[in-house]
Design a protein around this motif. Structure first.
Motif, short mmCIF file in Angstrom:
data_model
loop_
_atom_site.label_atom_id
_atom_site.label_comp_id
_atom_site.label_asym_id
_atom_site.label_seq_id
_atom_site.Cartn_x
_atom_site.Cartn_y
_atom_site.Cartn_z
N LYS A 7 0.86 -1.18 0.00
CA LYS A 7 0.00 0.00 0.00
C LYS A 7 0.90 1.24 0.00
CE LYS A 7 -4.02 -0.22 2.00
NZ LYS A 7 -5.03 -0.10 3.04
N LEU A 8 0.48 2.24 -0.74
CA LEU A 8 1.21 3.50 -0.80
C LEU A 8 0.77 4.36 0.38
CD1 LEU A 8 3.15 5.35 -2.31
CD2 LEU A 8 1.21 6.15 -3.67
N THR A 9 1.68 4.53 1.33
CA THR A 9 1.39 5.33 2.52
C THR A 9 2.57 6.26 2.78
OG1 THR A 9 2.37 3.68 4.00
CG2 THR A 9 -0.01 3.54 3.62
N ILE A 24 6.77 7.06 -0.98
CA ILE A 24 6.86 6.68 -2.39
C ILE A 24 8.10 5.83 -2.62
CG2 ILE A 24 7.22 7.58 -4.73
CD1 ILE A 24 5.47 9.99 -3.90
N ALA A 25 9.21 6.20 -1.99
CA ALA A 25 10.45 5.44 -2.13
C ALA A 25 10.31 4.03 -1.55
CB ALA A 25 11.60 6.18 -1.47
N GLU A 26 9.67 3.91 -0.40
CA GLU A 26 9.44 2.58 0.19
C GLU A 26 8.57 1.73 -0.72
OE1 GLU A 26 7.79 3.25 4.07
OE2 GLU A 26 9.68 4.06 4.86
N TYR A 27 7.55 2.34 -1.31
CA TYR A 27 6.64 1.62 -2.20
C TYR A 27 7.37 1.11 -3.45
CZ TYR A 27 2.52 0.67 -5.06
OH TYR A 27 1.59 0.06 -5.85
N LEU A 28 8.23 1.96 -4.02
CA LEU A 28 8.96 1.61 -5.24
C LEU A 28 10.27 0.89 -4.95
CD1 LEU A 28 8.45 4.89 -7.29
CD2 LEU A 28 7.22 2.73 -7.52
N GLU A 29 10.63 0.76 -3.67
CA GLU A 29 11.85 0.10 -3.23
C GLU A 29 13.09 0.76 -3.85
OE1 GLU A 29 11.47 -4.09 -3.93
OE2 GLU A 29 9.79 -4.27 -2.55
N ILE A 30 13.14 2.10 -3.76
CA ILE A 30 14.29 2.88 -4.20
C ILE A 30 14.70 3.82 -3.09
CG2 ILE A 30 13.71 2.74 -6.66
CD1 ILE A 30 12.61 5.59 -6.48
N GLY A 49 5.75 20.48 -8.96
CA GLY A 49 6.25 19.65 -7.86
C GLY A 49 5.63 20.00 -6.53
N GLY A 50 5.43 21.28 -6.27
CA GLY A 50 4.81 21.70 -5.02
C GLY A 50 3.37 21.27 -4.91
N LEU A 51 2.65 21.42 -6.01
CA LEU A 51 1.25 20.99 -6.03
C LEU A 51 1.14 19.47 -5.91
CD1 LEU A 51 -1.73 21.70 -6.35
CD2 LEU A 51 -1.41 21.54 -8.82
N LEU A 55 -0.75 17.53 -2.88
CA LEU A 55 -1.82 16.56 -3.14
C LEU A 55 -1.50 15.20 -2.54
CD1 LEU A 55 -2.88 17.39 -6.80
CD2 LEU A 55 -4.22 17.71 -4.71
N CYS A 56 -0.24 14.77 -2.67
CA CYS A 56 0.16 13.49 -2.07
C CYS A 56 0.04 13.56 -0.56
CB CYS A 56 1.59 13.15 -2.47
SG CYS A 56 1.77 12.65 -4.19
N TRP A 57 0.42 14.68 0.03
CA TRP A 57 0.34 14.86 1.48
C TRP A 57 -1.11 14.72 1.95
CZ3 TRP A 57 3.04 19.59 4.17
CH2 TRP A 57 3.00 19.44 5.55
N ILE A 58 -2.03 15.28 1.18
CA ILE A 58 -3.44 15.24 1.56
C ILE A 58 -4.06 13.86 1.31
CG2 ILE A 58 -5.74 16.15 0.96
CD1 ILE A 58 -4.29 18.85 0.40
N LEU A 59 -3.72 13.24 0.17
CA LEU A 59 -4.39 12.02 -0.26
C LEU A 59 -3.78 10.73 0.27
CD1 LEU A 59 -5.11 12.99 -3.97
CD2 LEU A 59 -6.70 13.03 -2.04
N MET A 60 -2.47 10.72 0.53
CA MET A 60 -1.82 9.49 1.00
C MET A 60 -2.06 9.32 2.50
SD MET A 60 1.86 9.62 -0.98
CE MET A 60 2.59 8.39 0.04
N PRO A 61 -2.54 8.14 2.90
CA PRO A 61 -2.70 7.92 4.34
C PRO A 61 -1.35 7.74 5.02
CG PRO A 61 -3.20 5.93 3.12
CD PRO A 61 -2.96 7.01 2.11
#
Length: 67
Positions: A7-9, A24-30, A49-51, A55-61
Motif C-alpha cells: 500500500k502507498l502510505t 513513495i520510495a518505500e513503495y517503489l523500493e528505491i 512539484g509543489g502541487l 496533493l500526495c500529502w493530503i491524499l496518502m494515508p
C-alpha cells in the motif's frame, strides 16, 4: 517482495516534512533521495512539484506504526 500487495502510505521513519517522498520510495523500493530530487526538479522546471507534493500529502494515508 514486489509492488503487488503493498500500500502507498506516507513514511513514519523516512520523513523530512510529511513522509511523502519516503513513502513513495518505500513503495517503489528505491532510495528516497531520488524521489526528493524528482520533486525538486518538478518544482523548479515544471512548477508542478509543489502541487504534486501537497496533493500526495493530503491524499496518502499515514503509514502504520509497528508494535
Amino acid at each position: 517482495m514486489g509492488i503487488q500487495g503493498k500500500k502507498l502510505t506516507r513514511s513514519l521513519t523516512d520523513r523530512r516534512l510529511a513522509g511523502v517522498c519516503g513513502g513513495i520510495a518505500e513503495y517503489l523500493e528505491i532510495d528516497s533521495m531520488f524521489v526528493r530530487i524528482l520533486f525538486i526538479i518538478l518544482l523548479l522546471c515544471v512548477g508542478g512539484g509543489g502541487l504534486a507534493y501537497l496533493l500526495c500529502w493530503i491524499l496518502m494515508p499515514e503509514g502504520w506504526r509497528s508494535r
